[in-house]
Motif scaffolding. Structure first.
Motif, short mmCIF file in Angstrom:
data_model
loop_
_atom_site.label_atom_id
_atom_site.label_comp_id
_atom_site.label_asym_id
_atom_site.label_seq_id
_atom_site.Cartn_x
_atom_site.Cartn_y
_atom_site.Cartn_z
N ASN A 1 -26.71 24.00 -10.51
CA ASN A 1 -26.91 22.94 -9.52
C ASN A 1 -25.61 22.68 -8.74
OD1 ASN A 1 -27.18 20.52 -8.16
ND2 ASN A 1 -28.26 19.49 -9.81
N ARG B 1 -29.77 17.88 -13.26
CA ARG B 1 -28.35 17.73 -13.60
C ARG B 1 -28.15 18.26 -15.02
NH1 ARG B 1 -27.13 11.60 -11.56
NH2 ARG B 1 -28.87 11.09 -12.91
N LYS C 1 -32.66 24.41 -10.25
CA LYS C 1 -31.50 24.18 -9.37
C LYS C 1 -31.25 22.69 -9.14
CE LYS C 1 -30.56 24.74 -5.11
NZ LYS C 1 -30.98 24.99 -3.75
N GLN C 2 -32.30 21.88 -9.27
CA GLN C 2 -32.15 20.47 -8.91
C GLN C 2 -31.80 19.54 -10.06
OE1 GLN C 2 -35.70 19.59 -6.72
NE2 GLN C 2 -34.86 20.37 -4.81
#
Lengths: 482, 70
Positions: free
Chosen positions: A152, A11, A8-9
């Motif tokens: 993200n 890029r 999720k974090q």
């Protein structure tokens, strides 16, 4: 850190893809802005279609959108291909959409040969309907893609900002070009519109197709296709998106000020073009806002940003109203005040064009977490429909206010009824400054009930990342096991 | 544009739209999702690094000094 949190974090959407998504929106907006902003001029003055027929057609199309948009949204949600469910539409639709834009703007030349109004109305209705139909088929997957382009939320926010910023720059160009042609070209206006239509239908649509060919959908989709009515059912169970929708409809009242702006400049200050001068700082600050928005997003949740920015905007506009309350016919005082208001409004507008769209993407995550299926199509169809609805609603509300404050319409112009009991100029000043934003505070009530933020949202998105991972691991292991 | 099956590596026609590979039945959209995401993340990071290097070159030295002071 768990794998799902890591996913999720990171890029995933690079600079090139982010920019191309924005450029694609710019290409889409060339044709859209031309049709929306020049509709009356083109159809009534150039093509000679009766004005009543144009009004009825736009009204009927507005009602049709209420069905067409959610229907298209659920068709998108049912789509399953190896390219994803949104990109195939974005690859296919630019061709018919481009052809429909050209056919619409060819109307000026084609209708020259028509002797009866009936034929003109028929040509207008058919080409406008076809354009609107294909536009919807492109618009819903385009905005849906902002939720599916990355797991993200920061990536999603970046692509939305890119789209809003670049479409604001590119999309405004046709209006300027048409005005220049009207002033300085000797060609017939019908030919000018045809050339511009061909440009929007070819170059514009080529740019729009980049959103299908140069992007990726990076969210795991389940293999089961939802039924057509399932998407509507999910939507009714999606409390956060219902709250966002109610807020969008209520915020219609904020845009009535736009209708009174030109009238105020003309009737109270005596010169409509002063609005251009007052608008310059606002244009620049609107663009700069996109650059600083990520800092706000790091510090506050989406809901906090919307509430704070709205309150600051209302306070600033009320102060501007009070400062100009005794000078509302004096351009030397009012133009600088309205330039400051332009800065406040454009900062507010830029933030409101990005953050609620990002929140719709959050509600798609929420719905998938709750029901097991993602419905980008239906969720974003509500956003596009409400956008169209609020435009028509605000014009109608403004039209209802005209007689109350002593304005009457003579032909295409608004005229001030002098000597009445109502101080029309004062009311116009209040309507371009504080009244719409104060009344618009009502749109914050749904935000107070909105709770999809902070730890709750983070937990949902972490859980979804885990589910996506296990779904994909199953797909991979099934193959490797064989 | 994706033109090969990520599992059996056989070439797929650009116009082939179904979500499963016609040769091995692999789920084309979800197969090796994590690996493909990681590749995209690496690509995105290198683009951001290149952009940062460019900005570093373009921003005048006195502004950089000021930012460092702050």
């Amino acid at each position: 850190m768990s794998v799902s949190t890591e996913i999720k974090q990171r890029r995933y959407v690079g600079i090139k893809e982010t920019l191309l998504y924005g450029v694609a929106n710019g290409g889409q907006c060339i044709g859209y802005n031309m049709i929306r902003s020049q509709l009356n001029l083109f159809l009534i003055i150039i093509c000679g279609v009766p004005s009543k027929a144009v009004s009825i057609m736009t009204l009927v199309m507005g009602i049709w959108d209420a069905f067409n948009d959610p229907l298209m949204g659920s068709i998108v949600d049912k789509t399953r291909t190896r390219y994803g469910k949104l990109r195939p539409w974005l690859m296919l639709v630019p061709v018919p959409l481009g052809a429909s834009i050209i056919a619409f703007f060819a109307g000026g030349e084609v209708m020259k040969n028509f002797t009866s109004d009936g034929l003109k109305i028929l040509y207008m209705c058919v080409t406008y309907f076809v354009w609107e139909f294909f536009y919807t088929i492109g618009d819903i997957p385009f905005w849906g893609l902002s939720a599916a382009i990355s797991p993200n939320p920061d990536d999603r926010s970046r692509v939305i900002k890119s789209a809003r910023l670049i479409s604001g720059i590119i999309g405004g160009l046709p209006g300027i070009v048409i005005n220049l042609f009207m002033d300085f070209s000797n060609s017939a206006l019908s030919k000018v519109f045809l050339v511009m239509g061909i440009f929007a239908g070819t170059v514009g649509m080529f740019l729009f197709s980049l959103s299908g060919f140069c992007t990726k959908e990076r969210i795991v989709q389940t293999n089961n296709e939802p039924k057509l009515l399932d998407s509507f059912r999910y939507l009714l169970r999606n409390k956060p998106i219902l709250l966002l929708t109610v807020s969008s409809v209520l915020s219609t009242i904020e845009s009535i000020g736009d209708t009174f702006n030109q009238i105020y400049y003309k009737l109270s200050l005596g010169l409509a073009s002063l609005s251009l001068l007052a608008g310059i700082p606002g244009t620049l600050s609107g663009w700069l806002t996109y650059a600083i928005m990520s800092k706000l997003e790091k510090k506050y949740s989406s809901k906090q940003i919307v509430i704070r920015v709205t309150l600051i905007s209302v306070a600033a506009r009320t102060l501007i109203f009070l400062l100009g309350a005794k000078h509302y016919t004096n351009p030397a005082v009012i133009v600088p005040l309205l330039a400051v208001q332009g800065v406040v409004t454009s900062v507010y507008g830029s933030i409101k064009s990005v953050i609620p769209t990002k929140m719709v993407a959050d509600t798609v995550d929420y719905m998938e977490w709750k029901e097991g299926d993602r419905n980008e199509g239906t969720a974003f169809s509500i956003l596009t429909f409400v956008g169209k609805l609020t435009g028509s609603l605000s014009t109608s509300i403004a039209a209802a206010i005209f007689p109350i404050i002593g304005l009457t319409q003579v032909g295409e112009d608004m005229v001030l009824a002098e000597g009445g009991d109502v101080n029309t100029r004062f009311w116009l000043w209040a309507l371009v400054t504080c009244i719409p934003s104060i009344l618009g505070l009502v749109a914050l009530i749904p935000y107070l009930l909105y709770d999809l933020e902070g730890e709750k949202l983070k937990a949902i998105q972490d859980d979804l990342a885990k589910r996506h991972l296990s779904l994909s691991n199953n797909a991979s292991q099934n193959m490797k096991g064989e | 544009m994706e033109s090969k099956c990520p599992s059996c590596k056989k070439k797929l026609s650009l116009l082939y739209m179904k979500e499963t590979c016609p040769y091995c039945g692999c789920d084309l959209l979800n197969f090796d999702y994590e690996k493909r995401l990681l590749e995209d993340a690496k690509k995105a990071e290198s683009e951001f690094e290149a952009a940062n290097r460019l900005i570093e070159k373009l921003v005048p030295a006195f502004i950089k000094k000021r930012i460092k002071k702050d």
